[in-house]
Every structure is written in C-alpha cells, then in structure tokens.
Scaffold this active site. Structure first.
Site, PDB file in Angstrom:
ATOM      1  N   GLY A   1       0.805  -1.219   0.000  1.00 47.47           N
ATOM      2  CA  GLY A   1       0.000   0.000   0.000  1.00 47.47           C
ATOM      3  C   GLY A   1       0.837   1.267   0.000  1.00 47.47           C
ATOM      4  O   GLY A   1       0.540   2.231  -0.716  1.00 47.47           O
ATOM      5  N   THR A   2       1.885   1.284   0.807  1.00 43.31           N
ATOM      6  CA  THR A   2       2.691   2.494   0.914  1.00 43.31           C
ATOM      7  C   THR A   2       3.351   2.846  -0.419  1.00 43.31           C
ATOM      8  O   THR A   2       3.306   3.999  -0.856  1.00 43.31           O
ATOM      9  CB  THR A   2       3.753   2.329   2.020  1.00 43.31           C
ATOM     10  OG1 THR A   2       3.080   2.142   3.269  1.00 43.31           O
ATOM     11  CG2 THR A   2       4.648   3.550   2.115  1.00 43.31           C
TER      12      THR A   2
ATOM     13  N   ASN B   1      -8.529   3.721   8.500  1.00 44.70           N
ATOM     14  CA  ASN B   1      -8.005   2.552   9.202  1.00 44.70           C
ATOM     15  C   ASN B   1      -8.319   2.559  10.698  1.00 44.70           C
ATOM     16  O   ASN B   1      -8.468   1.514  11.301  1.00 44.70           O
ATOM     17  CB  ASN B   1      -6.487   2.443   8.983  1.00 44.70           C
ATOM     18  CG  ASN B   1      -5.775   3.755   9.241  1.00 44.70           C
ATOM     19  OD1 ASN B   1      -6.239   4.808   8.822  1.00 44.70           O
ATOM     20  ND2 ASN B   1      -4.657   3.701   9.921  1.00 44.70           N
TER      21      ASN B   1
ATOM     22  N   GLN C   1      -7.857  -0.318   3.262  1.00 41.55           N
ATOM     23  CA  GLN C   1      -8.769  -0.875   4.265  1.00 41.55           C
ATOM     24  C   GLN C   1     -10.112  -1.294   3.671  1.00 41.55           C
ATOM     25  O   GLN C   1     -10.867  -2.018   4.312  1.00 41.55           O
ATOM     26  CB  GLN C   1      -9.005   0.143   5.397  1.00 41.55           C
ATOM     27  CG  GLN C   1      -7.778   0.462   6.220  1.00 41.55           C
ATOM     28  CD  GLN C   1      -7.249  -0.729   7.028  1.00 41.55           C
ATOM     29  OE1 GLN C   1      -7.938  -1.743   7.196  1.00 41.55           O
ATOM     30  NE2 GLN C   1      -6.023  -0.618   7.510  1.00 41.55           N
TER      31      GLN C   1
ATOM     32  N   SER D   1      -3.441  -3.444  -0.633  1.00 39.78           N
ATOM     33  CA  SER D   1      -2.352  -4.123   0.055  1.00 39.78           C
ATOM     34  C   SER D   1      -2.773  -5.553   0.363  1.00 39.78           C
ATOM     35  O   SER D   1      -3.836  -5.788   0.934  1.00 39.78           O
ATOM     36  CB  SER D   1      -2.057  -3.369   1.348  1.00 39.78           C
ATOM     37  OG  SER D   1      -1.221  -4.135   2.170  1.00 39.78           O
ATOM     38  N   GLY D   2      -1.946  -6.511  -0.022  1.00 38.28           N
ATOM     39  CA  GLY D   2      -2.307  -7.921   0.103  1.00 38.28           C
ATOM     40  C   GLY D   2      -2.564  -8.390   1.522  1.00 38.28           C
ATOM     41  O   GLY D   2      -3.537  -9.101   1.789  1.00 38.28           O
TER      42      GLY D   2
ATOM     43  N   THR E   1      12.174  -7.835 -11.549  1.00 34.46           N
ATOM     44  CA  THR E   1      11.596  -9.171 -11.641  1.00 34.46           C
ATOM     45  C   THR E   1      10.447  -9.313 -10.652  1.00 34.46           C
ATOM     46  O   THR E   1      10.550  -8.905  -9.498  1.00 34.46           O
ATOM     47  CB  THR E   1      12.686 -10.233 -11.358  1.00 34.46           C
ATOM     48  OG1 THR E   1      13.697 -10.090 -12.340  1.00 34.46           O
ATOM     49  CG2 THR E   1      12.110 -11.640 -11.419  1.00 34.46           C
TER      50      THR E   1
ATOM     51  N   CYS F   1       2.111   6.311  23.515  1.00 34.08           N
ATOM     52  CA  CYS F   1       2.699   7.176  24.526  1.00 34.08           C
ATOM     53  C   CYS F   1       4.196   7.294  24.296  1.00 34.08           C
ATOM     54  O   CYS F   1       4.976   6.623  24.921  1.00 34.08           O
ATOM     55  CB  CYS F   1       2.424   6.624  25.911  1.00 34.08           C
ATOM     56  SG  CYS F   1       3.386   7.430  27.191  1.00 34.08           S
TER      57      CYS F   1
END
Lengths: 293, 385
Positions: free
Chosen positions: B71-72, B150, B178, B198-199, B236, B324
């Site tokens: 995804g990124t 998300n 998502q 995204s897989g 490839t 945090c």
C-alpha cells in the site's frame, strides 16, 4: 511493542501503594490529560520526620504506572532530605531500566516528588511551583526542567531531551532553544561524563586494579543490587578479572549472560578493551538460598 | 483461550489456501516470468491469472493493474507519479485523517513548494464535502482521499469525490487499503483514476500490493529498469506473492458476503457488549457508514497503551491510536482531527475483526474488558473512586 523489563511489568500489573491519603502532609500533582500522563503523589510523615506512608494515582502508560509505583517504594521510610535527592535515573534503575523513549515517565515521578515536598514545606500553600520560563509550550516544560534532565542524565542531543522530558516533541518550535541549553551545559556534562569514563591510555597494574574496582563499585554493582544481587572482585591476573557473584546473582540462570553482557562489557568500556572476566566458582557463598520470582 | 486476534486492520492471517498456492513458486516453479523457456513462461501465465483475479475483484482491466510492494509504495507512486502530468498545477488535496503513507508524502511535497489542502472531518469522522468542493480548482494537481479510515473504519464518499474530480479534469487517487476485501469495489461504475491495495490486509501475503491505474491516466514510471508492469514498475516480479495475492482476491470475493453479515454481526455484538458493561466509553466514528469489521472505542480517563498491555495478558490483540512516546503530542491524528477530547482520545482502542474470529472470542473480550477498565480507572487520578 515496548521492551519492558520483568520488573516494569510487575510494577504495572501489581502497582504498590496505589490510592490516596487522608490529610496528607504533602501532595504533588504533575502532568495532565492533554500530555498523556499525569501523577498525583501524596505522603504522610511519622513523628521522626520519615515518609511513613506514600500513595499515588497515575494516568498513563505501563511505564508511567510502574515508575510511580517504583518511586513510592524507593522513598518510603526516607526523610524529606533523603527523598529530595532521588533522581529519575534511580527510578529507572530500580525498574531495571526503561526504554529510552519512556524515560520521561521516570522524570514525571521525580517531578511529582519535588512538587509534593514543596507543598509540604509551604504548608500546602504552593500546589505547584513553576521554576524558570516555559520553553516547550506544547508540554509546558521550563528551561530549568530541561537543564535538570540534561545534568542528571548527561544528555547531549535534543532527541534525548525529548525522550526524557517531552520538550520538543510537539510542534518542535523550541528545538533550537533546547540545542542552545545543551551547548551551554556541554562543559558540565562532559566533565561528569569524564568522571564516569576514565580510561587512561596506559595503565600500571595498580591503576588497572583500582579502575576495575571503581568500575565495579560505580557502574556494575548498582544495577545488580536492584535485582538483589552483588559482585566481588577476587583477583586480577594480567587482563583477566576474576569475580564472584553474590546474593541473587550467584545462582541466577542468566548469570552467564550478565557476566558477558554487563560485567565484561562495562570493564571493556571503562578500563580496557583487552579485559576479560572469569567467574570464580570456588567462592560461591554457601548460605545462599535461591529465590524464585 | 488461545490468541484472540482482533487487530485485522493492522494485518491479517494469511489464508492457508493462499500459502498453499504460493509454495510451489519458491523451490519448484522458480523460473523468471520473462524468460523465453517454458519453465519460466508457465510462471508468467500464473501471474497473468493472478492479475485476472485482481481485476475480477476490482472490476477493471488487467492492463490497469501494477503489482507493487504494498500500500505504501502504491500511495507514493500514485501521488509522486502524477505531478509531472500537470507541472503548472501546484496544489494537492488530501484529508487530515489519511494514512502516513499519503500524509508524509504530501508533507515532503509541501517542502518542494506544493500547497497542501487537508480537508477536515467532522466529530463523527465524516469527510467535509463543502470544503472539498471549495478547494477543488484548476490549480489542483492531484486529489488523494482514502476510501475507508483505518482507525475508525468510517467510509468516505470516494465515488462522489471522483466524479467531481473528473468534471474538473483532476486526477483522483484513493488509498483503498482498508476497503478492498471488506466492502464491494467496482471500478467500472466510478471515476476513480488510481487506487492502492495491500495484500496482507485481506489474508494475502505481506510485501505485495497493487496500484490500479485507469487507462488514460498519465503516471510516470516509478521504478526504472526492465519492461515489467508495462515499464512503470520495473524489476523481476515477486512471483510467489503475486500468486498469493491473486488467491487472496479470489477468496475475498467468495467471503465478501460473510464479511458483511457474520463478521459485521460479531463486531456489532462486541461493540454493544463493551458499551453496556463498561461505563464512560463511547464509539468513535459514525456508525452508519463504516467498515463491517471495525469499531473504535474510547475509554475515558485511562491510557490506551496500558489498556492494551492489560489485554495482552489475556492474549487479546487490538490496537490503540494512542502511542505514549515523548515524540508525539497528539494521541492519534485521526481522533484529534475529529475533535475527540483528550479525556477520550488517549484511551481509544480499535478492535478490527475478520472471518477467522468466533462468537466465543467476542464473549471472551466482553467478559475481560470491564475488570481491565475498572482496574486502570482505580489508578487514575482523574476519577474519584
């Protein structure tokens, strides 16, 4: 996932001294909901002026809760003068260390203690004393506070300062000013670092033995003591230091790991690269009883 | 009770059927799909089949699919690769609640002189269409708005946004990481120009994703080298993962109904159960337009990481918007954009379910949450016990 020590987990799951005290002698409150953590510390003195009862309430993550719990255990039974000297480092050490980015949790403990002592000394008049000028407006951290964490923990970068007191972690607008404070305090920090890292190029035998002894006393023993253990230097043969573990460490399953990763690593760091350690198996104290956690 | 995994918006279990499909492509069918021999050629055929499976799920053409590392990469490539098509346009529109893959890319482009318009959301996490309509102009180089959030699961009206972009001749990209596999996506029936998937978010392998690029959309090649993926993304092919992704797409179609019935019902029961048994908590995000598997619940006056660690002791996996660390001022950029007060934002927990969850697990969590919340509140200085 944070890598917390077992001790942090223990104090998080079973925090000691939780609650409030009726008519306390001192109350200290630091942090806020907006900051993500907050601590309210209360104590009551006995007739001898010792902290007879200490209680806390904490809003925050696991290490904030564990740091608060550790603090109460450390200061219980101390006089005000003794308690006042407790540093954030002692809180972190008591817990077997905290992740670098969580060090601010130990600083919060020390701040709450200071606030509580101030509150006691002014007979409840001062609820929170702000010393210095607020530098980090996102988290409300003053220049005095930043100076304090730099000196207490020998910090040298802005990132470290952020990890220890959050300053600079919000908008980042004060980073330049933090940098300036670090620059200004550099002589003092490097002086105290030098005190810790004394590593002359060539050592005489006597110097070497003294330095090993000093490193054990200052650098190694305190961290072993937090786990109920101890260490003794038996002999030095050439570059080989022969030591014996005492107390909890003597039969600890991870003693071998401690020997390499703590003792030898510290001696290499502070005495000489060529130092190796060996455990003196003959001198294990016979009266030692193994304790299971 | 074994691990109770309700963190499926972070990642999912690879379906065993996906793994089986992948296995031959490591040691047996290891040929290069570009080779002239049939040993490699058969792998090329399998990749084409996987591409078909993706197009079946998304309802598009196989030439419109580019396999990426996830995804990124897809988000980065879509935004970066479109800018050169309209070099005179200097504005990028996105939302305040995007994934860092989009937000950080936009921040970088801001440094390079682009103006970034981040469209706000309301208290329920809904996209502000009025402000968007106002911002969308001839100077806009690209619009990138996520399909579903998300953290809250709130679904954005991307099809309507795409239509408005089309009218203005502005390329539109959506991060659908998502959404795909959880709700139906039909690219035949909308004007979306680019879409990231995204897989590993829908039971496929990690490290594989897709950038869908509608025919006619101008996108510069983003990895240079060989002719793979029509020369837009050279290198490839990650054959085993592509095969796995294809299988995951097939299964996603098969289980789409279950996702929106059984999984949704479990999510609803979990949410109601927690709200009923724990005082001072609330759901973040509008519940009428939301992914079927996600619920985001705020527990007031306590901190998210502490809740998660307590849950971890019962092997319950979920996540919190709150991290945090000293370096983050805001508990969650999504919840803060929604205007959730600090009292609630720090203590938000996201449960995200999948078809692998069971009713017993839902019962288990409903049973374990109240004592955890009670315990931490006893420690909190903001609550008078």
């Amino acid at each position: 996932m944070w890598e917390y020590t077992d001790k942090v987990f223990d104090h998080f799951v079973n925090p000691r001294n939780v609650g409030e005290i009726e008519n306390p002698d001192g109350v200290g409150e630091v942090g806020s909901l907006a900051c993500g953590d907050a601590l309210k510390l209360m104590f009551k003195l006995d007739e001898k002026g010792r902290l007879a009862d200490v209680k806390f309430k904490t809003f925050g993550c696991a290490s904030a809760i564990a740091s608060s719990s550790a603090l109460t255990e450390i200061i219980k039974g101390m006089t005000i003068e003794e308690a006042e000297k407790v540093t954030n480092k002692e809180i972190a050490d008591y817990l077997g260390g905290l992740p670098e980015q969580k060090m601010h949790c130990s600083v919060m403990g020390r701040e709450a203690l200071e606030a509580a002592i101030e509150n006691y000394r002014t007979h409840g008049k001062v609820v929170k004393k702000i010393e210095g000028n607020v530098l980090c407006t996102c988290f409300g951290v003053t220049d005095k506070e930043i100076e304090r964490v730099i000196l207490d923990n020998n910090l040298t970068t802005v990132e470290e300062v952020t990890n220890y007191c959050k300053a600079g972690g919000g908008c980042g607008g004060c980073k330049g000013q933090i940098e300036k404070i670090i620059e200004r305090l550099k002589p003092e920090v490097s002086k105290s670092q030098k005190k810790e890292i004394k590593r002359p190029s060539k050592l005489t035998n006597i110097q070497k033995i003294q330095l090993i002894q000093q490193t054990i006393t200052e650098q190694i023993r305190p961290s072993l003591r937090t786990h109920g253990g101890d260490i003794e230097l038996i002999d030095v043969v050439g570059d080989k230091a022969i030591v014996a573990f005492r107390g909890m460490c003597a039969h600890c399953k991870t003693a071998e790991f401690t020997m390499k990763e703590v003792v030898e690593a510290r001696l290499k760091e502070f005495v000489s690269e060529s130092i190796t350690v060996e455990e003196d198996n003959d001198s294990v104290s016979p009266d030692h009883k193994h304790q299971d956690f | 009770m074994n691990t109770v995994y309700m963190d499926n918006n972070a990642t999912t279990k690879t379906d065993p059927q996906v793994r089986e499909e992948m296995l031959p492509y490591f040691c047996d069918l290891y040929g290069n799909p570009s080779s002239m021999h049939s040993f490699g050629g058969q792998v090329g055929q399998k990749i084409n089949q996987a591409r078909e499976s993706v197009t079946n799920l998304l309802k598009c053409k196989s030439s419109e699919i580019i396999f990426t590392s996830g995804g990124t990469e897809s988000d980065n490539a879509a935004i970066m690769g479109t800018l050169s098509s309209y070099p005179q346009r200097r504005k990028i529109i996105t939302s305040r609640v995007e994934h860092p893959a989009v937000l950080t890319t936009c921040k970088e482009l801001e440094n390079r002189g682009y103006t970034i318009a981040e469209i706000p959301v309301d208290r329920d996490g809904r996209f502000d269409m009025d402000i968007f309509a106002h911002e969308l102009d001839d100077n806009t180089a690209i619009v990138s708005i996520m399909w579903a959030n998300n953290e809250t699961g709130v679904i954005f009206p991307v099809e309507q946004i795409a239509k408005m972009c089309k009218q203005k001749n502005v390329p539109f990209h959506t991060d659908a990481v998502q959404a795909v596999g959880k709700i139906p996506v039909n690219l035949e029936k909308n004007n979306i120009d680019m879409l990231s998937i995204s897989g590993h978010k829908f039971h496929g392998p990690k490290g594989i994703g897709v950038l869908y690029v509608r025919k006619g959309t101008r996108l510069s090649p983003f990895i240079l080298g060989g002719h793979q993926e029509h020369g837009r993304r050279a290198g490839t092919e990650n054959t085993a993962s592509i095969v796995g992704l294809g299988k995951a797409c097939e299964l996603a179609e098969k289980y789409m109904h279950e996702e929106n019935t059984r999984v949704k019902a479990m999510r609803d029961r979990l949410e109601k159960g927690i709200l009923k048994s724990c005082p001072d908590c609330m759901v973040n995000g509008c519940t009428d337009s939301r992914l079927p598997n996600t619920t985001n619940i705020s527990f007031e006056y306590i901190e998210g990481e502490a809740i998660l660690l307590m849950m971890d002791r019962f092997k319950i996996c979920a996540s919190s918007g709150s991290a945090c660390t000293s370096g983050s001022l805001e508990p969650s950029h999504v919840l803060r954009a929604m205007g959730i007060p600090f009292t609630a934002a720090h203590g938000s927990i996201r449960f995200s379910l999948s078809r692998y969850n069971t009713e017993e697990e839902v019962d288990f969590i409903i049973d374990k949450m109240p004592p955890i919340i009670k315990r931490l509140r006893e420690l909190s200085p903001f609550i008078k016990v």
